[in-house]
Design a protein around this motif. Structure first.
Motif: not given
Length: 393
Positions: A338-354
């Motif tokens: 879940w730590e990695e999951f949260r990291l990639h959720v935040r990065a993707g949503l804030t950078s327009g990744g998905f």
């Protein structure tokens, strides 16, 4: 902007790196400008003072009407070297850039210490180039854009990195048609193959295994046969090696121009390339915090992850960044990371990744194939991250 005057044209050049380093000149292909080398440059500046220039007819350089010749384009390089205060340098060129580099080494051997001939040739089809020149002078570069793109990039890279492919196409279509046609005439009229045995400097021939424009058969093999003691390096890429294989190309150039055991330098090259990918995907703030938290205990682990995961895996051409992000989310949710999951959720949503809708669909799939508890926790963790993003924005 620095310009050099040469044969009635202004040639744009850019010099980067420490003054005490050996000089390296980088030359671009037809239809591109000096930005072709952007991804390679960070891995070279630790070792070289790098001069790049826009070939006559390209980028910020002037594009006079009429046919150009390799001798004229080599004069332009020499003028840029003079303007930058460089007497002698290693020269690396892609495609047309490699042809210009050969011409420069033959006509001014005192200025060239070594040659790296990348995805290039000394024997091109004159009739095909005459047809291409005629199309450009009639219909502009848009008339040959489809053909050029097929020859520029391998299909796997173009499919996996659509934003890069579209940028290359956009720049090609926007370039000066007279400049492209003039440079095309230099390729059409080149007469190098019979002169190559006279090259006296060390030469590296770099071929792309997926290069449709100047493959090893009929091109790279001819250079190796004609140039005394030339060395060969093969890269897994199409014609524009600096775009498709920047880290591998940088490593090949460094190994050739600075021979000897350089394991640490090679590792640093891969680390810097991986760090760029890591920043692109996760953002500067997170990466800066991660680097600041390195300790003697975990530093080697962090370096390994950056080299292997972020360079070797995230640089592969088969998938685009969006697809990779979604795969990572599905796997981390399924495994409860879940730590990695949260990291990639935040990065993707804030950078327009998905989008949030795409994240929702991914979690629905996860619930079916990895179990409802994984999907349920995934929704909860993602909702918490989204709440924090909304509060901060």
């Amino acid at each position: 902007m620095p310009f050099a005057a040469s044969s009635g044209a202004r040639i744009y050049w850019k010099l980067e790196g420490a003054d005490g380093k050996p000089a390296l000149v980088l030359l671009n292909s037809i239809g591109t400008d000096l930005s072709l080398w952007d991804a390679v440059l960070p891995a070279l500046l630790a070792s070289f003072r790098v001069l790049r220039l826009d070939t006559r007819g390209h980028g910020a350089s002037d594009a006079p009407a009429g046919d150009y010749s390799l001798a004229m384009l080599a004069d332009d390089v020499s003028a840029a070297m003079d303007a930058a205060g460089i007497d002698r340098a290693a020269v690396a060129g892609v495609s047309l850039g490699g042809m210009i580099a050969m011409e420069l080494a033959l006509s001014r051997p005192e200025r060239v210490s070594a040659l790296a001939l990348i995805c290039t040739s000394a024997t091109m089809d004159k009739a095909a180039w005459q047809e291409r020149i005629a199309k450009v002078r009639t219909g502009g570069t848009a008339a040959i854009a489809d053909l050029a793109m097929q020859r520029f990039l391998s299909p796997a890279f173009a499919a996996g990195q659509p934003a890069v492919a579209e940028s290359v196409r956009r720049s090609l279509v926007a370039m000066n048609s007279e400049g492209y046609a003039g440079a095309g005439a230099a390729i059409r009229d080149m007469d190098l193959i019979g002169q190559l045995p006279a090259l006296a400097c060390p030469v590296l021939v770099v071929v792309g295994e997926r290069d449709a424009s100047t493959p090893f058969a009929g091109h790279g093999e001819n250079l190796l046969a004609a140039i005394p003691a030339a060395k060969l390096d093969r890269l897994d890429c199409g014609h524009l090696a600096p775009l498709e294989a920047p880290a591998a190309l940088a490593g090949a150039l460094r190994a050739f121009l600075q021979p000897g055991p350089d394991v640490a330098a090679a590792a640093e090259t891969l680390f810097e390339a991986g760090l760029g990918n890591r920043r692109r995907v996760l953002g500067d703030a997170w990466v800066d915090r991660s680097l600041a938290n390195r300790t003697p205990f975990n530093a080697e682990f962090q370096a390994m992850i950056t080299r292997v995961a972020w360079q070797e895996i995230w640089s592969r051409p088969g998938l685009d960044d969006r697809t990779r992000r979604l795969i990572v989310l599905a796997i981390t949710a399924s495994l409860g990371r879940w730590e990695e999951f949260r990291l990639h959720v935040r990065a993707g949503l804030t950078s327009g990744g998905f989008t949030r809708d795409e994240l929702k669909e991914l979690l629905m799939q996860t619930a079916i194939y990895a179990g409802v508890p994984a999907g349920n926790t995934g929704f909860a963790e993602a909702a918490a991250v989204m709440k924090e993003i909304d509060a901060a924005g």
